[in-house]
Design a protein around this motif. Structure first.
Motif, PDB file in Angstrom:
ATOM      1  N   ARG A   3       0.956  -1.380   0.018  1.00  0.00           N
ATOM      2  CA  ARG A   3       0.241  -0.140   0.012  1.00  0.00           C
ATOM      3  C   ARG A   3       0.829   1.278  -0.014  1.00  0.00           C
ATOM      4  O   ARG A   3       0.321   2.441  -0.115  1.00  0.00           O
ATOM      5  CB  ARG A   3      -0.937  -0.070   1.106  1.00  0.00           C
ATOM      6  CG  ARG A   3      -1.855  -1.263   1.210  1.00  0.00           C
ATOM      7  CD  ARG A   3      -3.008  -0.747   1.953  1.00  0.00           C
ATOM      8  NE  ARG A   3      -4.023  -1.791   2.071  1.00  0.00           N
ATOM      9  CZ  ARG A   3      -5.423  -1.833   2.659  1.00  0.00           C
ATOM     10  NH1 ARG A   3      -5.528  -0.797   3.310  1.00  0.00           N
ATOM     11  NH2 ARG A   3      -6.107  -2.829   2.556  1.00  0.00           N
ATOM     12  N   LYS A   4       2.085   1.208   0.178  1.00  0.00           N
ATOM     13  CA  LYS A   4       2.980   2.314   0.014  1.00  0.00           C
ATOM     14  C   LYS A   4       2.558   3.269   1.398  1.00  0.00           C
ATOM     15  O   LYS A   4       2.504   4.522   1.015  1.00  0.00           O
ATOM     16  CB  LYS A   4       3.003   3.214  -1.206  1.00  0.00           C
ATOM     17  CG  LYS A   4       4.276   3.727  -1.499  1.00  0.00           C
ATOM     18  CD  LYS A   4       4.281   4.664  -2.862  1.00  0.00           C
ATOM     19  CE  LYS A   4       5.558   5.459  -2.919  1.00  0.00           C
ATOM     20  NZ  LYS A   4       5.667   6.045  -4.220  1.00  0.00           N
ATOM     21  N   ILE A   5       2.603   2.710   2.346  1.00  0.00           N
ATOM     22  CA  ILE A   5       2.118   3.643   3.613  1.00  0.00           C
ATOM     23  C   ILE A   5       3.103   3.308   4.629  1.00  0.00           C
ATOM     24  O   ILE A   5       3.739   2.308   4.941  1.00  0.00           O
ATOM     25  CB  ILE A   5       0.954   3.151   4.213  1.00  0.00           C
ATOM     26  CG1 ILE A   5       0.888   1.502   4.545  1.00  0.00           C
ATOM     27  CG2 ILE A   5      -0.512   3.347   3.098  1.00  0.00           C
ATOM     28  CD1 ILE A   5      -0.427   1.012   5.159  1.00  0.00           C
ATOM     29  N   GLY A   6       3.525   4.753   5.436  1.00  0.00           N
ATOM     30  CA  GLY A   6       4.369   4.446   6.882  1.00  0.00           C
ATOM     31  C   GLY A   6       3.519   4.486   7.754  1.00  0.00           C
ATOM     32  O   GLY A   6       2.286   5.056   7.747  1.00  0.00           O
ATOM     33  N   MET A   7       4.002   4.065   9.012  1.00  0.00           N
ATOM     34  CA  MET A   7       2.995   4.151  10.051  1.00  0.00           C
ATOM     35  C   MET A   7       4.293   4.305  11.324  1.00  0.00           C
ATOM     36  O   MET A   7       5.106   3.968  11.516  1.00  0.00           O
ATOM     37  CB  MET A   7       2.615   2.490  10.455  1.00  0.00           C
ATOM     38  CG  MET A   7       1.513   2.193   9.355  1.00  0.00           C
ATOM     39  SD  MET A   7       0.828   0.457   9.661  1.00  0.00           S
ATOM     40  CE  MET A   7       2.110  -0.368   8.473  1.00  0.00           C
ATOM     41  N   VAL A   8       3.350   5.189  12.307  1.00  0.00           N
ATOM     42  CA  VAL A   8       3.960   5.637  13.487  1.00  0.00           C
ATOM     43  C   VAL A   8       3.050   5.169  14.706  1.00  0.00           C
ATOM     44  O   VAL A   8       1.858   5.703  14.544  1.00  0.00           O
ATOM     45  CB  VAL A   8       4.364   7.127  13.670  1.00  0.00           C
ATOM     46  CG1 VAL A   8       5.058   7.521  14.897  1.00  0.00           C
ATOM     47  CG2 VAL A   8       5.465   7.523  12.366  1.00  0.00           C
ATOM     48  N   PHE A   9       3.440   4.544  15.630  1.00  0.00           N
ATOM     49  CA  PHE A   9       2.411   3.871  16.562  1.00  0.00           C
ATOM     50  C   PHE A   9       2.742   4.867  17.964  1.00  0.00           C
ATOM     51  O   PHE A   9       3.735   5.507  18.157  1.00  0.00           O
ATOM     52  CB  PHE A   9       2.850   2.448  16.973  1.00  0.00           C
ATOM     53  CG  PHE A   9       2.382   1.816  15.670  1.00  0.00           C
ATOM     54  CD1 PHE A   9       1.214   1.258  15.286  1.00  0.00           C
ATOM     55  CD2 PHE A   9       3.556   1.074  14.878  1.00  0.00           C
ATOM     56  CE1 PHE A   9       0.990   0.588  13.917  1.00  0.00           C
ATOM     57  CE2 PHE A   9       3.466   0.434  13.638  1.00  0.00           C
ATOM     58  CZ  PHE A   9       2.136   0.228  13.225  1.00  0.00           C
ATOM     59  N   GLN A  10       1.725   4.663  19.005  1.00  0.00           N
ATOM     60  CA  GLN A  10       1.942   4.993  20.144  1.00  0.00           C
ATOM     61  C   GLN A  10       3.460   4.512  20.724  1.00  0.00           C
ATOM     62  O   GLN A  10       3.841   5.289  21.388  1.00  0.00           O
ATOM     63  CB  GLN A  10       0.739   4.819  20.923  1.00  0.00           C
ATOM     64  CG  GLN A  10       0.682   5.340  22.363  1.00  0.00           C
ATOM     65  CD  GLN A  10      -0.591   4.838  23.222  1.00  0.00           C
ATOM     66  OE1 GLN A  10      -1.550   4.406  22.595  1.00  0.00           O
ATOM     67  NE2 GLN A  10      -0.450   5.242  24.471  1.00  0.00           N
ATOM     68  N   ALA A  11       3.509   3.386  20.816  1.00  0.00           N
ATOM     69  CA  ALA A  11       4.641   2.700  21.093  1.00  0.00           C
ATOM     70  C   ALA A  11       5.909   2.993  20.146  1.00  0.00           C
ATOM     71  O   ALA A  11       5.581   2.734  19.029  1.00  0.00           O
ATOM     72  CB  ALA A  11       4.623   1.346  21.597  1.00  0.00           C
ATOM     73  N   PHE A  12       7.016   3.091  20.643  1.00  0.00           N
ATOM     74  CA  PHE A  12       8.067   3.466  19.723  1.00  0.00           C
ATOM     75  C   PHE A  12       8.229   2.553  18.568  1.00  0.00           C
ATOM     76  O   PHE A  12       8.675   2.606  17.562  1.00  0.00           O
ATOM     77  CB  PHE A  12       9.234   4.135  20.446  1.00  0.00           C
ATOM     78  CG  PHE A  12       9.206   5.203  21.469  1.00  0.00           C
ATOM     79  CD1 PHE A  12       8.313   6.428  21.010  1.00  0.00           C
ATOM     80  CD2 PHE A  12       9.493   5.270  22.618  1.00  0.00           C
ATOM     81  CE1 PHE A  12       8.130   7.458  21.925  1.00  0.00           C
ATOM     82  CE2 PHE A  12       9.351   6.176  23.593  1.00  0.00           C
ATOM     83  CZ  PHE A  12       8.655   7.311  23.218  1.00  0.00           C
ATOM     84  N   ALA A  13       8.309   1.394  19.310  1.00  0.00           N
ATOM     85  CA  ALA A  13       8.339   0.055  18.553  1.00  0.00           C
ATOM     86  C   ALA A  13       9.837   0.077  17.795  1.00  0.00           C
ATOM     87  O   ALA A  13      10.067  -0.289  16.726  1.00  0.00           O
ATOM     88  CB  ALA A  13       7.203  -0.034  17.530  1.00  0.00           C
ATOM     89  N   LEU A  18       1.227   7.643   1.774  1.00  0.00           N
ATOM     90  CA  LEU A  18       0.334   7.978   3.193  1.00  0.00           C
ATOM     91  C   LEU A  18       1.104   7.606   4.460  1.00  0.00           C
ATOM     92  O   LEU A  18       1.634   6.572   4.513  1.00  0.00           O
ATOM     93  CB  LEU A  18      -0.823   7.376   2.874  1.00  0.00           C
ATOM     94  CG  LEU A  18      -1.948   7.172   4.047  1.00  0.00           C
ATOM     95  CD1 LEU A  18      -2.577   8.450   4.400  1.00  0.00           C
ATOM     96  CD2 LEU A  18      -3.032   6.153   3.874  1.00  0.00           C
ATOM     97  N   LEU A  19       1.094   8.324   5.335  1.00  0.00           N
ATOM     98  CA  LEU A  19       1.563   8.295   6.671  1.00  0.00           C
ATOM     99  C   LEU A  19       0.388   8.019   7.655  1.00  0.00           C
ATOM    100  O   LEU A  19      -0.263   9.152   7.633  1.00  0.00           O
ATOM    101  CB  LEU A  19       2.569   9.516   7.006  1.00  0.00           C
ATOM    102  CG  LEU A  19       2.983   9.503   8.251  1.00  0.00           C
ATOM    103  CD1 LEU A  19       4.174   8.082   8.613  1.00  0.00           C
ATOM    104  CD2 LEU A  19       4.222  10.726   8.544  1.00  0.00           C
ATOM    105  N   LEU A  20       0.282   6.938   8.203  1.00  0.00           N
ATOM    106  CA  LEU A  20      -0.572   6.601   9.384  1.00  0.00           C
ATOM    107  C   LEU A  20       0.032   7.081  10.689  1.00  0.00           C
ATOM    108  O   LEU A  20       1.028   6.126  11.020  1.00  0.00           O
ATOM    109  CB  LEU A  20      -1.316   5.432   9.160  1.00  0.00           C
ATOM    110  CG  LEU A  20      -1.648   4.966   7.959  1.00  0.00           C
ATOM    111  CD1 LEU A  20      -2.269   3.589   7.711  1.00  0.00           C
ATOM    112  CD2 LEU A  20      -3.104   6.089   7.428  1.00  0.00           C
TER     113      LEU A  20
END
Length: 349
Positions: A78-88, A161-163
């Protein structure tokens, strides 16, 4: 990347997490999904990411269907990047290695970035202010620096897209303010569309081009931060975003006569939504209210709580119509009788 969410519903057993939700997101737009816990915002984000399938409706990205009942294009396509609540972050990788990983392993990384890997890593680290920390390990970084690494890793392969799922909630207040500016700067520099999930009204209002307010799996209101804050369309938006007091009274052609004023004051309401007029209410933010001695025109109340906030005082005022929140630079003491009113030009027209 443009996104079209058309009549999407999601059911888990007997629980309906999303109810026929529709939304369009333009290429390069920064959208904040705002709502309390359990409203469905993270479920929506997970469907955009490809981790969940809709029970009904479909999601399109650049006019191609990526999700519908029984089908979901995998996240890596999907060519998306993701940033979560936990740094992971991975404890065995330094900062540079974190940024390098998606460049080498994401299937949608453009060839020009793969061919100029070192330059891309340097550019991304400079973008998030980590050039001086390229060789540090995660345990050597502060909370804000760790979140910058997570952001750098998410944008390294140039996603369309950045989620972002409540990425700042684990940071303290000062770091959150700094990271807001960093995220805004990255958005301006990359032009990537951003969908940012949060329950923090100030984050959504500060950063987004448009805010989507959700409640119980449905969209309550969509608009610019100014529209959402200044012109709420529903009781929930008025209370949740604007922190408005919902004054009760009577509407007429002349305006709004609040209960307790004995008809001595009338507030204009040209920008007040029809919902409030139909229900005999007037939403007033705490900062719109004026406190004065009780012999001045207005609604008489009593100060029942005071919080000093430096430039202003936050008051709880008890009136015959209930307890109201007021923000005022004027100093009153507990137990003082006061008059509550709004400026004469508020909502005029």
């Amino acid at each position: 990347m443009s996104i079209q969410i058309a009549n999407v519903s999601k059911t888990f057993g007997h629980f309906q997490a999303l109810k026929s939700l529709s939304l369009s997101i333009a290429a390069g737009e920064f959208i904040a999904i705002l709502g309390p816990s359990g409203c469905g915002k993270t479920t929506l984000l997970r469907m955009l990411a490809g981790f969940e399938q809709p029970s009904a409706g479909e999601i399109r990205m650049n006019d191609a269907v990526v999700a519908k009942p029984g089908f979901s294009l995998p996240p890596e396509k999907r060519k998306i990047g993701m940033v979560f609540q936990a740094f992971a972050l991975w404890p065995h990788m330094n900062v540079t290695e974190h940024v390098r990983f998606p460049i080498r392993h994401h299937k949608e990384t453009p060839l020009r970035i793969k061919q100029q890997e070192r330059e891309r890593i340097d550019d991304v680290l400079r973008m998030v202010g980590l050039s001086q920390h390229a060789l540090r390990m995660p345990h050597e970084l502060s909370g804000g620096q760790k979140q910058r690494v997570a952001l750098a890793r998410a944008i390294a392969f140039e996603p369309a897209l950045l989620l972002m799922d409540e990425p700042l909630s684990s940071l303290d207040a000062m770091l959150r303010m700094d990271m807001r500016r960093e995220i805004q700067a990255v958005h301006r520099q990359t032009g990537t569309a951003v969908v940012y999930v949060t329950h923090d009204q100030s984050e959504a209002l500060a950063m987004a081009d448009r805010v989507v307010v959700m409640k119980d799996g449905q969209i309550e209101q969509v608009g610019t931060p100014q529209d959402i804050y200044l012109c709420p369309q529903t009781e929930f938006v008025a209370k949740f975003v604007s922190k408005a007091n919902l004054m009760r009274g009577r509407w007429s052609e002349a305006g709004f006569a609040p209960d307790g004023s004995e008809g001595t004051i009338v507030w204009q309401g040209g920008q007040i939504a029809g919902y409030f007029k139909e229900h005999g209410m007037y939403p007033v933010r705490p900062d719109q209210l004026i406190l004065a001695p009780s012999d001045r025109p207005g609604i008489v109340g009593e100060v029942v709580n005071v919080q000093f906030q430096g430039r202003e005082f936050h008051y709880d005022i008890r009136t015959a119509d209930g307890q109201w929140e007021v923000i005022s630079p004027n100093c009153f003491q507990m137990g003082n009788k006061v008059s509550v009113n709004i400026a004469t030009d508020e909502h005029a027209g």
